[in-house]
Design a protein around this motif. Structure first.
Motif, mmCIF file in Angstrom:
data_model
loop_
_atom_site.group_PDB
_atom_site.id
_atom_site.type_symbol
_atom_site.label_atom_id
_atom_site.label_comp_id
_atom_site.label_asym_id
_atom_site.label_seq_id
_atom_site.Cartn_x
_atom_site.Cartn_y
_atom_site.Cartn_z
ATOM 1 N N THR A 1 3.545 9.132 6.167
ATOM 2 C CA THR A 1 3.199 7.890 6.855
ATOM 3 C C THR A 1 1.716 7.555 6.681
ATOM 4 O O THR A 1 1.349 6.394 6.486
ATOM 5 N N GLN A 2 0.866 8.576 6.733
ATOM 6 C CA GLN A 2 -0.562 8.339 6.493
ATOM 7 C C GLN A 2 -0.801 7.885 5.052
ATOM 8 O O GLN A 2 -1.698 7.075 4.790
ATOM 9 N N ALA A 3 0.008 8.378 4.128
ATOM 10 C CA ALA A 3 -0.117 7.982 2.724
ATOM 11 C C ALA A 3 0.170 6.495 2.557
ATOM 12 O O ALA A 3 -0.550 5.773 1.856
ATOM 13 N N ILE A 4 1.232 6.024 3.211
ATOM 14 C CA ILE A 4 1.584 4.601 3.136
ATOM 15 C C ILE A 4 0.484 3.749 3.763
ATOM 16 O O ILE A 4 0.078 2.715 3.206
ATOM 17 N N LEU A 5 -0.018 4.177 4.915
ATOM 18 C CA LEU A 5 -1.099 3.452 5.589
ATOM 19 C C LEU A 5 -2.334 3.372 4.697
ATOM 20 O O LEU A 5 -2.930 2.300 4.530
ATOM 21 N N LEU A 6 -2.724 4.490 4.101
ATOM 22 C CA LEU A 6 -3.912 4.540 3.257
ATOM 23 C C LEU A 6 -3.765 3.635 2.035
ATOM 24 O O LEU A 6 -4.656 2.832 1.734
ATOM 25 N N VAL A 7 -2.647 3.747 1.345
ATOM 26 C CA VAL A 7 -2.437 2.956 0.125
ATOM 27 C C VAL A 7 -2.421 1.464 0.442
ATOM 28 O O VAL A 7 -3.026 0.657 -0.279
ATOM 29 N N THR A 8 -1.751 1.081 1.517
ATOM 30 C CA THR A 8 -1.671 -0.341 1.875
ATOM 31 C C THR A 8 -3.045 -0.908 2.194
ATOM 32 O O THR A 8 -3.417 -1.985 1.703
ATOM 33 N N LEU A 9 -3.826 -0.200 3.004
ATOM 34 C CA LEU A 9 -5.139 -0.709 3.405
ATOM 35 C C LEU A 9 -6.109 -0.759 2.230
ATOM 36 O O LEU A 9 -6.862 -1.730 2.069
ATOM 37 N N VAL A 10 -6.109 0.283 1.384
ATOM 38 C CA VAL A 10 -6.986 0.287 0.209
ATOM 39 C C VAL A 10 -6.619 -0.862 -0.724
ATOM 40 O O VAL A 10 -7.493 -1.571 -1.242
ATOM 41 N N ILE B 1 4.293 2.485 -4.124
ATOM 42 C CA ILE B 1 3.920 1.444 -5.094
ATOM 43 C C ILE B 1 4.167 0.055 -4.506
ATOM 44 O O ILE B 1 3.365 -0.867 -4.712
ATOM 45 N N ALA B 2 5.260 -0.112 -3.770
ATOM 46 C CA ALA B 2 5.490 -1.386 -3.090
ATOM 47 C C ALA B 2 4.378 -1.657 -2.075
ATOM 48 O O ALA B 2 3.931 -2.797 -1.917
ATOM 49 N N SER B 3 3.911 -0.609 -1.409
ATOM 50 C CA SER B 3 2.797 -0.753 -0.455
ATOM 51 C C SER B 3 1.525 -1.178 -1.180
ATOM 52 O O SER B 3 0.756 -2.004 -0.674
ATOM 53 N N ALA B 4 1.301 -0.596 -2.359
ATOM 54 C CA ALA B 4 0.142 -0.989 -3.160
ATOM 55 C C ALA B 4 0.246 -2.454 -3.572
ATOM 56 O O ALA B 4 -0.745 -3.192 -3.554
ATOM 57 N N TYR B 5 1.460 -2.886 -3.917
ATOM 58 C CA TYR B 5 1.665 -4.276 -4.338
ATOM 59 C C TYR B 5 1.521 -5.246 -3.169
ATOM 60 O O TYR B 5 1.161 -6.411 -3.361
ATOM 61 N N SER B 6 1.785 -4.788 -1.956
ATOM 62 C CA SER B 6 1.695 -5.673 -0.799
ATOM 63 C C SER B 6 0.269 -6.174 -0.567
ATOM 64 O O SER B 6 0.066 -7.182 0.115
ATOM 65 N N GLY B 7 -0.710 -5.502 -1.151
ATOM 66 C CA GLY B 7 -2.086 -5.991 -1.061
ATOM 67 C C GLY B 7 -2.267 -7.362 -1.674
ATOM 68 O O GLY B 7 -3.161 -8.125 -1.283
ATOM 69 N N MET B 8 -1.388 -7.718 -2.634
ATOM 70 C CA MET B 8 -1.474 -9.026 -3.280
ATOM 71 C C MET B 8 -1.177 -10.179 -2.331
ATOM 72 O O MET B 8 -1.420 -11.341 -2.662
ATOM 73 N N LEU B 9 -0.657 -9.879 -1.147
ATOM 74 C CA LEU B 9 -0.387 -10.932 -0.164
ATOM 75 C C LEU B 9 -1.654 -11.691 0.229
ATOM 76 O O LEU B 9 -1.585 -12.878 0.575
#
Length: 439
Positions: free
Chosen positions: A95-104, A140-148
């Protein structure tokens, strides 16, 4: 409920979603038929629109190939690998991994969308190697969500366009006025929407984490790097292993960048690529190391090379036939002053499927949106940002922008698209609601 929704969409996408290359051809067929039956274009006309647009993105395609290749080369350097490992170790659980990747990813995308694509993928890949028990497709989907949030950030093409003094047709629509970024990117309404996404999307991504038995881990590929005995090298081979060659080009590039930035110029795709090139040369030390990394990285770019011209052809048909204009005009006709920003947001999201370029989309929609906003009494900055948000919103299920990220991750589109569909639904409801009440 969110986890079940993500599981449902993932199953559907895994079974029914074809390769992005097939999707591009299907979109071509849809637009071609719509041009024939809606805009009453002839077969010859549509073929000409397609052919005239087919090569329109060559320069942009090369920029995207370079940002992917150079970013991957940089990631293969020892120094960057150590830095990514340090960032990855900030997370200890899935869960921390998803949080970190999304915020970065969101922070990097807000600074620059191209930077965000590469950084998000690289951090996600490294986090997946450090944190065990996670689900790599969701990372990877979390990383892509940054494009929002890219189009509401510092590289947003629409807010940058209306903030400049241009004498072209779009500039004339603004009657010589400019809209400063304090009224678009840094407007409090825009910052509220950004903050809402930054708070809720990481939580949404965490809630989509599947059960342990359904998770897919990242497969690390270890490569043995042969040692080189430099004592037996020929003069030509010594040059190939000489740091002087790399640093010569690095120094020349740094002089240029120094002059470029002190003149007040900002980041662009070209300057990002140049920075990636210079950092890659410096950190790989020798041409031999740099070129070996390049040979591996170039293989990631096949999807961009093959598919971007097809999307350019789709854009050519959408614009040349008048389909994009008709679509935008229909939404304007059913709008009131209160609903106009929301309908503009939705129409921009739809147009983005077929014209996946922020600048290209603005060229299509601005001649319709700006006069309509003036007539309805809606501020120009709100109308422009509604288009910008719509353009960013449907990137979540538009394969065009996911190609570089998927290439770095080594995943297929269908592995992440179920999660992206859930992100699309939530972000669409959130953004449209905030636009309705704030604009």
């Amino acid at each position: 409920m969110i986890k079940n929704s993500a599981d449902f969409f993932s199953r559907v996408m895994q079974r029914w979603l074809p390769d992005p290359f097939i999707i591009a051809i299907i979109l071509t067929a849809i637009v071609f038929m719509c041009g024939l039956f809606i805009e009453r274009q002839s077969v010859t006309d549509m073929a000409n629109h397609w052919g005239n647009g087919f090569w329109a993105l060559l320069s942009f395609s090369m920029q995207m190939v370079l940002i992917l290749v150079l970013g991957s080369i940089l990631a293969m350097s020892v120094a960057v690998k150590k830095g990514l490992i340090w960032v990855a170790k900030l997370a200890a659980t899935p869960t921390q991994a998803i949080l970190l990747v999304t915020l970065v990813s969101m922070l990097a995308s807000w600074i620059n969308w191209g930077f965000g694509l590469v950084v998000g993928a690289l951090v996600a890949r490294e986090v997946a190697t450090v944190v065990k028990g996670g689900h790599f497709p969701l990372l990877i989907a979390s990383a892509y969500s940054g494009m929002l949030i890219w189009h509401s950030g510092l590289s947003g093409s629409i807010p940058l366009k209306i903030a400049s003094q241009d004498s072209d047709a779009l500039g004339q629509l603004l009657a010589g006025q400019t809209i400063p970024m304090t009224e678009t990117i840094f407007a409090w309404q825009n910052l509220v929407i950004v903050a809402a996404l930054v708070i809720t999307v990481p939580i949404l991504n965490i809630l989509m984490l599947p059960d342990k038995h359904k998770r897919v881990s990242f497969q690390v590929k270890h490569k043995n790097v042969p040692s080189i005995d430099k004592r037996g090298l020929t003069p030509a081979e010594k040059l190939e292993h000489s740091p002087f060659i790399n640093y010569l080009l690095v120094m020349l590039g740094l002089v240029f960048l120094w002059q470029y930035f002190i003149q007040g110029n900002g980041l662009s795709l070209n300057t990002i690529n140049l920075c990636l090139l210079l950092f890659g040369l410096a950190l790989h030390v020798s041409p031999h190391n740099f070129l070996n990394a390049a040979k591996e990285a170039i293989g990631y770019s096949s999807g961009i090379i093959l598919q971007f011209p097809i999307y350019a052809g789709v854009m050519g048909m959408m614009v040349g036939s008048g389909l994009a204009t008709s679509m935008s005009q229909w939404f304007v006709e059913i709008s009131s002053a209160q609903s106009f920003p929301v309908y503009t947001f939705i129409s921009a999201g739809i147009v983005n499927f077929f014209v996946p370029s922020g600048g290209g989309q603005w060229a299509v929609q601005a001649p319709i949106v700006l006069p309509a906003a003036t007539e309805l009494g809606v501020s120009i900055n709100h109308a422009a940002m509604a288009v910008a948000w719509g353009d960013a919103w449907t990137n979540m299920i538009q394969p065009f922008w996911a190609l570089p990220l998927l290439a770095i991750a080594g995943l297929s589109l269908r592995q992440i698209m179920g999660y992206c569909a859930v992100i699309l639904i939530w972000s669409g409801v959130l953004i449209s609601s905030l636009i309705y009440f704030l604009y």
